[in-house]
Design a protein around this motif. Structure first.
Motif, short mmCIF file in Angstrom:
data_model
loop_
_atom_site.label_atom_id
_atom_site.label_comp_id
_atom_site.label_asym_id
_atom_site.label_seq_id
_atom_site.Cartn_x
_atom_site.Cartn_y
_atom_site.Cartn_z
N ASN A 34 21.00 -19.20 8.15
CA ASN A 34 19.67 -19.78 8.35
C ASN A 34 18.57 -18.74 8.55
O ASN A 34 17.41 -19.12 8.74
CB ASN A 34 19.69 -20.71 9.58
CG ASN A 34 20.82 -21.71 9.52
OD1 ASN A 34 21.02 -22.38 8.51
ND2 ASN A 34 21.60 -21.81 10.61
N GLY A 35 18.92 -17.47 8.57
CA GLY A 35 17.92 -16.44 8.84
C GLY A 35 17.50 -16.40 10.30
O GLY A 35 16.46 -15.82 10.63
N THR A 36 18.29 -16.99 11.18
CA THR A 36 17.94 -17.06 12.59
C THR A 36 18.06 -15.68 13.24
O THR A 36 19.09 -15.02 13.12
CB THR A 36 18.86 -18.04 13.34
OG1 THR A 36 18.74 -19.32 12.73
CG2 THR A 36 18.47 -18.13 14.81
N ILE A 37 16.99 -15.26 13.92
CA ILE A 37 16.97 -13.98 14.61
C ILE A 37 17.28 -14.22 16.08
O ILE A 37 16.57 -14.96 16.77
CB ILE A 37 15.60 -13.29 14.45
CG1 ILE A 37 15.40 -12.91 12.98
CG2 ILE A 37 15.49 -12.08 15.36
CD1 ILE A 37 14.04 -12.35 12.68
N ALA A 38 18.37 -13.62 16.55
CA ALA A 38 18.77 -13.80 17.95
C ALA A 38 17.92 -12.92 18.85
O ALA A 38 17.79 -11.71 18.62
CB ALA A 38 20.25 -13.46 18.11
#
Length: 455
Positions: free
Chosen positions: A432-436
């Motif tokens: 999802n391209g989620t940046i933690a």
């Protein structure tokens, strides 16, 4: 491996004798590199093919830039037979037989890929082809049509340098000097000035680990430098200063990856770093039981590039600055905040809380919101976030050396590798391209503010 090399040398020498008996004229010496390659591709016997391949590589090493460029354009002509591939593809789809699939694979691997495989002669070929690709990448800057050649060469090298062939080694002050010299030469993040500085980076409160490959003896592919500290450090200066006192390693609870350097330009695009970091973590867990945290202290090497290209515009910087904007402009006598970051970063005051807070938010906005496609614009961020790390802390004034101010206004970032979250973060980033973002030190309001800037 010595007896194997001697065996191949013997076969090659015998092949040269046979080849020269076929004709009084040495074909590769009198013809072009392209002629020699055509000759090689037409050969069936291993001995003569080995002799021709070695001569091609030796001649390439001594070729002029114009001759190399001509050779690359020849390689461009060695295309597979796309009409044949189309026919075989249809046959494979209809028959679904192992034979039709094998014929299709053979058609795809013909031409350039066959040539690269034939040129991979023992003791010379792999290193020569890595060097050849370095030349090819340079040529592609002005001849982008050569990309088709690189597709095949990179794919070939990728298979030769897969994880199963890599050798993991710890580098110490007792490591042979010719390898230590390579560390000084290849350090790409924080330059090593001299042998005293290198020795300090290899003391008991530090470590250095590298990957090697059997075909490139004595040549590291990538290496990572680690410092052991109490708490997660946000300042790189102590790691680079050779006069920094040596800490008791047993008192440390954190491992800080402060420099990761790829060594072989000809292997650009072939990733080793993700494997290296994971193996280093396992090594540290076994040898240093007091270590509880794994973090990087990483540069933001494309921050000022993003500013100069307008990817971070003045409006965004003003929005981030809020009420502090006018005060910042007045304090540093600039017409724009962009000018402050790109041209006058050396004036920024370390002990000024409002400047520090603004820089933290700019850094977080850049890493989390400025994209190249669907991934972060910053190459180091792409690497660590893809590996499953999370953004832990933005560190203004972490690198105030000239190169640090020029590339990132002195900012650095800690990415943290939480072992129970790495795989989850990796999956979310890839899917999802989620940046933690590690929500530590009451960052929730700051993150919400950054997200509003992009809304």
């Amino acid at each position: 491996m010595g007896w194997i090399s001697k065996l191949f040398d013997s076969v090659s020498e015998r092949g040269r004798e046979i080849w020269q008996q076929e004709s009084r004229d040495d074909k590769t010496s009198s013809g072009s590199l392209a002629d020699a390659c055509r000759n090689l591709l037409s050969r069936q016997g291993d001995a003569v093919a080995l002799a021709i391949a070695k001569e091609i590589l030796q001649r390439y090493q001594h070729a002029s830039n114009d001759e190399k460029l001509s050779f690359f354009h020849f390689l461009q002509t060695l295309q597979p037979d796309f009409n044949q591939i189309s026919q075989l593809s249809h046959a494979c789809a209809e028959l679904k037989s192992p034979q039709s699939y094998q014929e299709l694979c053979t058609a795809f691997s013909g031409g350039r890929k066959d040539l690269f495989e034939l040129l991979n002669v023992p003791g010379l070929g792999t290193a020569s082809l890595v060097s050849l690709r370095e030349d090819l990448l340079k040529a592609m800057r002005t001849h982008p049509d050569l990309k088709v050649v690189d597709v095949d060469l990179q794919s070939t090298l990728q298979s030769w340098f897969n994880r199963g062939f890599l050798e993991f080694r710890s580098i110490t002050w007792e490591t042979p000097a010719y390898i230590l010299e390579k560390l000084i030469e290849y350090e790409a993040v924080h330059e090593i000035q001299d042998w005293d500085e290198l020795k300090r980076r290899l003391e008991v409160d530090r470590d250095c680990f590298a990957f090697f490959h059997p075909a490139l003896p004595g040549e590291p592919l990538i290496f990572v430098q680690v410092a052991y500290t109490r708490g997660i450090s946000g300042d790189v200066s102590p790691f680079l200063n050779k006069d920094t006192p040596i800490e008791e390693a047993d008192a440390a609870d954190s491992a800080i990856f402060y420099s990761i350097s790829n060594c072989q330009k000809g292997l650009k695009g072939i990733s080793f770093g993700n494997f290296l970091i994971k193996q280093v973590v396992q090594e540290i867990l076994q040898k240093r039981p007091t270590i509880q945290q794994f973090s990087t202290l990483s540069p933001m090497p494309a921050l000022t590039l993003a500013l100069s290209r307008g990817l971070i515009d003045e409006e965004a910087l003003v929005t981030i600055g809020g009420k502090k904007t006018a005060l910042l402009k007045q304090q540093y006598d600039v017409d724009s905040l962009t000018e402050l970051l790109t041209e006058k970063a050396g004036l920024l005051e370390h002990n000024d809380d409002q400047t520090t807070a603004w820089l933290e938010e700019v850094g977080l906005y850049y890493l989390a919101q400025i994209k190249k496609g669907s991934e972060p614009f910053d190459p180091v961020a792409r690497f660590h976030l893809s590996n499953g790390a999370s953004i832990y802390r933005i560190n203004p004034f972490a690198n105030t050396r000239p190169y640090g101010l020029k590339s990132s206004a002195g900012l650095m970032v800690n990415y943290i590798y939480e072992l129970d979250q790495v795989e989850i973060n990796h999956e979310h980033f890839k899917q999802n391209g989620t940046i933690a973002i590690h929500r530590l030190n009451n960052k929730k309001n700051k993150i919400k503010r950054i997200e509003n800037v992009c809304a």
